[in-house]
Design a protein around this motif. Structure first.
Motif, PDB file in Angstrom:
ATOM      1  N   GLY A 156     -59.758  15.505   6.915  1.00  0.00           N
ATOM      2  CA  GLY A 156     -58.408  15.549   6.380  1.00  0.00           C
ATOM      3  C   GLY A 156     -58.416  16.288   5.059  1.00  0.00           C
ATOM      4  N   HIS A 157     -57.277  16.843   4.685  1.00  0.00           N
ATOM      5  CA  HIS A 157     -57.163  17.500   3.387  1.00  0.00           C
ATOM      6  C   HIS A 157     -55.688  17.747   3.079  1.00  0.00           C
ATOM      7  CE1 HIS A 157     -57.170  22.013   4.888  1.00  0.00           C
ATOM      8  NE2 HIS A 157     -56.331  21.281   5.568  1.00  0.00           N
ATOM      9  N   ARG A 158     -55.446  18.306   1.928  1.00  0.00           N
ATOM     10  CA  ARG A 158     -54.154  18.904   1.616  1.00  0.00           C
ATOM     11  C   ARG A 158     -54.437  19.988   0.585  1.00  0.00           C
ATOM     12  NH1 ARG A 158     -50.136  15.607  -2.391  1.00  0.00           N
ATOM     13  NH2 ARG A 158     -51.520  15.431  -4.189  1.00  0.00           N
TER      14      ARG A 158
ATOM     15  N   LEU B 212     -50.799  15.660   3.192  1.00  0.00           N
ATOM     16  CA  LEU B 212     -52.030  15.171   3.806  1.00  0.00           C
ATOM     17  C   LEU B 212     -51.952  15.379   5.320  1.00  0.00           C
ATOM     18  CD1 LEU B 212     -52.459  11.779   1.902  1.00  0.00           C
ATOM     19  CD2 LEU B 212     -53.839  13.847   1.597  1.00  0.00           C
ATOM     20  N   HIS B 213     -52.988  15.969   5.894  1.00  0.00           N
ATOM     21  CA  HIS B 213     -53.061  16.178   7.337  1.00  0.00           C
ATOM     22  C   HIS B 213     -54.523  16.409   7.710  1.00  0.00           C
ATOM     23  CE1 HIS B 213     -53.034  20.263   5.715  1.00  0.00           C
ATOM     24  NE2 HIS B 213     -53.642  20.645   6.825  1.00  0.00           N
ATOM     25  N   GLY B 214     -54.797  16.505   9.004  1.00  0.00           N
ATOM     26  CA  GLY B 214     -56.189  16.642   9.412  1.00  0.00           C
ATOM     27  C   GLY B 214     -56.404  17.703  10.478  1.00  0.00           C
ATOM     28  N   HIS B 215     -57.676  18.009  10.700  1.00  0.00           N
ATOM     29  CA  HIS B 215     -58.062  19.022  11.692  1.00  0.00           C
ATOM     30  C   HIS B 215     -59.263  18.545  12.496  1.00  0.00           C
ATOM     31  CE1 HIS B 215     -55.537  22.179   9.956  1.00  0.00           C
ATOM     32  NE2 HIS B 215     -55.927  21.746   8.773  1.00  0.00           N
ATOM     33  N   ASN B 216     -59.317  18.951  13.753  1.00  0.00           N
ATOM     34  CA  ASN B 216     -60.545  18.887  14.544  1.00  0.00           C
ATOM     35  C   ASN B 216     -61.144  20.284  14.424  1.00  0.00           C
ATOM     36  OD1 ASN B 216     -60.183  16.236  15.533  1.00  0.00           O
ATOM     37  ND2 ASN B 216     -58.693  17.024  16.997  1.00  0.00           N
TER      38      ASN B 216
ATOM     39  N   ARG C 127     -63.570  27.141  12.126  1.00  0.00           N
ATOM     40  CA  ARG C 127     -62.420  27.254  13.013  1.00  0.00           C
ATOM     41  C   ARG C 127     -61.582  26.006  12.794  1.00  0.00           C
ATOM     42  NH1 ARG C 127     -64.569  27.145  18.183  1.00  0.00           N
ATOM     43  NH2 ARG C 127     -65.360  29.233  17.864  1.00  0.00           N
ATOM     44  N   GLU C 128     -60.443  26.206  12.148  1.00  0.00           N
ATOM     45  CA  GLU C 128     -59.627  25.060  11.755  1.00  0.00           C
ATOM     46  C   GLU C 128     -58.677  24.646  12.870  1.00  0.00           C
ATOM     47  OE1 GLU C 128     -58.251  24.136   7.361  1.00  0.00           O
ATOM     48  OE2 GLU C 128     -56.725  25.271   8.406  1.00  0.00           O
ATOM     49  N   THR C 129     -58.213  25.622  13.628  1.00  0.00           N
ATOM     50  CA  THR C 129     -57.383  25.351  14.813  1.00  0.00           C
ATOM     51  C   THR C 129     -57.860  26.308  15.903  1.00  0.00           C
ATOM     52  OG1 THR C 129     -55.692  27.030  14.429  1.00  0.00           O
ATOM     53  CG2 THR C 129     -55.406  24.923  13.269  1.00  0.00           C
TER      54      THR C 129
HETATM   55 ZN   LIG Z   1     -55.136  21.996   6.998  1.00  0.00          ZN
END
Ligand SMILES: [Zn+2]
Length: 133
Positions: free
Chosen positions: A13-15, A26-30, A122-124
């Motif tokens: 997670g980050h922002r 605030l949100h997250g990534h796989n 690779r964030e998305t």
């Molecule tokens: Zn992000």
């Protein structure tokens, strides 16, 4: 030149401080870290590096430090609140962008002596950032 590439998947997670769009929340990534190693010579086994060795090393560090963690800038005013609430955080000395996370992983791999030339994050499925010195 020989090369190998190892991918490590993790969640974070980050922002982003100062971001004008939704990344300021605030949100997250796989995410997937893509680690590129290169060498002009091979070891006694005929490898640049055993996939297991680099995988275990990087995955071990990522699991311990940043997987399922909130990556925050040291300047983020939310830090004290998250800590007070008992949330796990990993503090970075710069904005936790994909570029800066790639850079952080690069330095971790380089410091361990691996012949790393580039790390991408690779964030998305359609967005990837990278760092190479
Ligand atoms: Zn992000």
């Amino acid at each position: 030149m020989y090369g190998v590439t190892k991918e490590i998947e993790f969640c974070y997670g980050h922002r982003l401080l100062g971001h004008k769009g939704k990344c300021r929340h605030l949100h997250g990534h796989n995410a997937t870290a893509i680690i590129r190693l290169e060498s002009e010579t091979l070891d006694a086994m005929g490898m640049v590096c055993d996939f297991g060795d680099i995988g275990n090393y990087v995955k071990g560090w990522i699991s311990q430090e940043i997987d399922h963690n909130m990556l925050m800038s040291e300047h983020d005013p939310l830090l004290p609140m998250l800590r007070k609430a008992g949330e796990r955080v990993y503090v970075m000395d710069r904005n936790p962008t994909a570029e800066n996370i790639a850079r952080m992983i690069f330095h971790k791999v380089a410091t361990a002596g691996y012949p790393v030339v580039e790390v991408a994050l690779r964030e998305t499925g359609t967005a990837q950032a990278s760092y190479k010195p």
